[in-house]
Design an enzyme around this catalytic site. Structure first.
Site, PDB file in Angstrom:
ATOM      1  N   GLU A   1       0.719  -1.238  -0.032  1.00  0.00           N
ATOM      2  CA  GLU A   1      -0.036  -0.131  -0.004  1.00  0.00           C
ATOM      3  C   GLU A   1       0.917   1.262   0.081  1.00  0.00           C
ATOM      4  O   GLU A   1       0.548   2.195  -0.690  1.00  0.00           O
ATOM      5  CB  GLU A   1      -0.901  -0.149   1.474  1.00  0.00           C
ATOM      6  CG  GLU A   1      -1.915   1.073   1.259  1.00  0.00           C
ATOM      7  CD  GLU A   1      -2.967   1.077   0.159  1.00  0.00           C
ATOM      8  OE1 GLU A   1      -2.707   1.589  -0.806  1.00  0.00           O
ATOM      9  OE2 GLU A   1      -3.885   0.395   0.222  1.00  0.00           O
TER      10      GLU A   1
ATOM     11  N   ILE B   1      -2.221   7.494   1.283  1.00  0.00           N
ATOM     12  CA  ILE B   1      -3.362   7.187   0.732  1.00  0.00           C
ATOM     13  C   ILE B   1      -3.803   5.727   0.372  1.00  0.00           C
ATOM     14  O   ILE B   1      -3.168   5.137  -0.499  1.00  0.00           O
ATOM     15  CB  ILE B   1      -3.803   7.892  -0.672  1.00  0.00           C
ATOM     16  CG1 ILE B   1      -3.201   9.472  -0.530  1.00  0.00           C
ATOM     17  CG2 ILE B   1      -5.164   7.972  -1.155  1.00  0.00           C
ATOM     18  CD1 ILE B   1      -3.194  10.237  -1.891  1.00  0.00           C
TER      19      ILE B   1
ATOM     20  N   LYS C   1       5.103   4.906 -10.170  1.00  0.00           N
ATOM     21  CA  LYS C   1       3.758   4.447  -9.581  1.00  0.00           C
ATOM     22  C   LYS C   1       2.701   4.341 -10.632  1.00  0.00           C
ATOM     23  O   LYS C   1       1.763   3.468 -10.499  1.00  0.00           O
ATOM     24  CB  LYS C   1       3.392   5.875  -8.950  1.00  0.00           C
ATOM     25  CG  LYS C   1       4.239   6.009  -7.532  1.00  0.00           C
ATOM     26  CD  LYS C   1       4.191   7.498  -6.985  1.00  0.00           C
ATOM     27  CE  LYS C   1       5.326   7.398  -5.604  1.00  0.00           C
ATOM     28  NZ  LYS C   1       5.122   9.152  -5.396  1.00  0.00           N
TER      29      LYS C   1
ATOM     30  N   GLY D   1       6.112  11.246   3.115  1.00  0.00           N
ATOM     31  CA  GLY D   1       6.742  11.735   4.357  1.00  0.00           C
ATOM     32  C   GLY D   1       6.903  10.467   5.182  1.00  0.00           C
ATOM     33  O   GLY D   1       6.198   9.478   5.106  1.00  0.00           O
TER      34      GLY D   1
END
Lengths: 433, 433
Positions: free
Chosen positions: A130, A137, A206, A303
């Site tokens: 994930e 998200i 991604k 982050g």
């Protein structure tokens, strides 16, 4: 087979994300135990250099340079070291020895994800990822599970926070590309060498993962056509605005008559589109599915803490599969907190009052607010006017700082009693600030 | 135990959602079989009246009034009948007989969800309910699973499309409440009796479910304080805009020092907040979590197909638990579609050209577009000016309809060769419209 009382967790890598993973494993230990049904025991942290000073949350006794040995004695392996090797070999070794794996490694998944998924299937264990797409998200789980009975047609993603920040600054302040990149570097949103971001390499990795996931097809980085934002000028951004658009770097995955297409490039997005409002370093992924229609997922794409949150969610899932065989919800009421009384609600308010349009009224109202301990954030006063000129009435709009509902109610009652007050026209709460 | 080759699915209710569930089960049968690892066989549809004319996708031979008998011979029960009884008894009977349950019944879950979850835990089966909150938006799974290693602090949701549509119309066109409701009724966004929506009852049921889920605490409808939007005036909406806000009906769930608070009321939301941009009948849920930070989930909160999409996602999950014991991903490459060549991409473009500022240039450019089969959606022409007046150059911005990348490239090359063209300044794709 009795359920285990503890699961051995190995952490590979202890940078910004790894440190936050350790923090969450430590601070949320009791909650995690309830959610999993077994204790998660961190048995070791593989690092390249055990002598570097680290956050106090990291127990130095857990550090080891022997990643192979660590993997061999783990039930769950968390890989946050990044890069292709030795990450790939370690994950394959973990899977082969029956461990479940959670990884945040987008580069590895974009290059060779299917090898890992296939190995996991063969071994009958989980590889969850994930955190590899859009950080905090939740995206992999919704696409793979929630949309499993639907057909995804198209994915449009703002999946790189650095470029979104740069384009956002160009759009908001008319900055040029170089100036915006320099500012992003100063604020830590861009690396000293921003190539991977501004040339679209990060977004392309991604896009490969998203396309594989959405269309159940092996899409690798080489299949993604890529164009960065380095050629976007202040002029382009200004013209976009004139025609009702903003420029965003998008990862676009879609099914076309020719097959699956995955591409990354700057694009004009109409202002009314939900992606147009995604500001700063935030990420968002917009999905069009046949039955579900339009969906969007928004949040922090990078982050330490946000990425660690996504990693831990995966850890709980793979851990529960080991404990419960993956059966659905544990009864969701284990926390059983008390229910707060509505009158204890604390929020901000906006109170609109019709008052006599004369000096001193605001002072009286302000005095009542102060007496009740309600602090004023902003006041706006406007005389009412009709076609014949002034009506002798003014509208007073008072926005408060956070206050208890009971204090606000008492204040409003006192205000309504003032001679100079014609009417308390409305009292509305202010949320989301 | 060998995995079953088929799972017997019972459908309770065949209204708008039920019909779409049948459609998806039928149309996606092959994909569902791959995803589950067994065939999903619809063995019956319980309805009150078997004689009503239905969508042709519904096989009349499957209809039955004997819901009890149907439940007794199912592995998976899908409940989309709504209401408290007989839905609750049927679900409890299904669970007791070892069936897994998927329900979209928000009223039942808000009133008595914990009884169902507890029964499911006792029986070792699943009760899934993604469709009960915010329709197609994946929310239950992300909160329960993706955030399982984090702590949710606050949930702000626009969870009722009718009221959002009404408030949006008031805000966009200065309509009064009654006028906006009348229009929503005409368009089918509001019921003839709009009470459940405009008084916040529907949102309150969802708030109870969301609060239970987010805070692992039993929160029922009675625990939710509720205020509808009937008292909101055009004036309130206008004043909100003047102070930089929009009014939204929010479901707010938070942990306070006094416990869990769940409330539904209209609130001022700052224009810069992601929830402020949620237009029309869309739903969105904004979540603040300790490590993940701010997340938002956006999509269609109601409607037959979107709700059925959420139901089917749950069906696949519970079915896979029965087949595979819930083990993680089936290798995600079973579809294995071909990869399309980048040059076959079809999208819209915006081409900006610097041209001699004289008559006839646009005609020449338009001619070239037509010759290459590229259709024009909009043209904007602006003479360039400097401090000394006109520079003799004009900027031409052409937005195209969808065109193949190869056709666009050929057109741009031909345009660049025109005598009157100084420069093709930029070529950008337009996405998301």
């Amino acid at each position: 087979m009795p359920a285990p009382t503890a699961l051995r967790v190995a952490l590979l890598g202890c940078g910004v994300v790894g440190t936050q993973v350790v923090r969450l494993l430590t601070e949320q230990a009791d909650d995690l135990t309830s959610r999993v049904g077994a204790r998660l025991e961190l048995v070791g942290i593989a690092v390249r250099d055990t002598s570097i000073a680290r956050d106090p949350v990291v127990d130095p006794a857990l550090l080891t340079q022997d990643a192979d040995g660590l993997v061999a004695r783990a039930d769950i392996v968390i890989e946050v070291m990044g890069g292709i090797e030795p990450a790939r070999s370690l994950i394959l070794r973990a899977v082969a020895s029956g461990a479940s794996v959670v990884t945040a490694n987008k580069a590895l998944l974009a290059e060779d994800g299917p090898t890992l998924y296939h190995a996991a299937d063969e071994a009958g264990v989980d590889v969850y990822y994930e955190a590899a797409v859009a950080g905090a998200i939740p995206l992999v789980r919704p696409v793979r599970e929630s949309l499993a009975g639907d057909r995804v047609e198209r994915v449009l993603g703002i999946v790189n926070g650095t470029t979104n920040y740069v384009l956002d600054q160009m759009s908001a302040y008319g900055m040029g590309f170089d100036e915006a990149v320099a500012q992003a570097q100063e604020l830590g949103y861009a690396e000293a060498d921003p190539t991977a971001d501004v040339e679209g390499y990060d977004a392309a990795a991604k896009a490969a993962i998203l396309a594989s996931l959405a269309f159940h097809t092996r899409v690798t980085l080489d299949d993604v056509s890529r164009e960065g934002i380095t050629s976007i000028t202040a002029d382009d951004v200004a013209w976009a605005a004139k025609t009702g658009h903003v420029i965003k770097l998008l990862a676009i995955c879609e099914v076309t008559p020719d097959g699956v297409s995955a591409r990354v490039h700057p694009a004009l997005v109409p202002l009314a589109h939900p992606l147009a409002g995604v500001r700063g370093a935030f990420n968002a992924v917009f999905i069009e599915a046949e039955a579900a229609g339009e969906l969007m997922f928004y949040g922090r794409g990078a982050g330490g803490a946000p990425t660690a949150s996504a990693v831990l969610g995966d850890v709980v899932s793979v851990a529960r599969h080991r404990v419960l065989g993956g059966r659905g919800p544990v009864e969701s009421s284990y926390a059983q907190l008390p229910i707060a009384s509505p009158s204890s609600t604390i929020t901000r308010y906006q109170v609109r009052i019709a008052v006599d349009d004369r000096l001193g009224v605001l002072a009286q109202v302000a005095q009542l607010l102060a007496e009740n301990g309600v602090s004023i954030e902003a006041v706006r006063q406007a005389p009412e006017s009709s076609d014949d000129g002034s009506t002798g009435i003014a509208h007073l709009v008072i926005t408060t700082h956070s206050a208890a509902e009971s204090a606000l109610a008492a204040t409003v009652a006192a205000i309504a009693d003032l001679d100079a007050v014609q009417d308390v026209t409305s009292v509305l709460r202010v949320e989301g600030s």
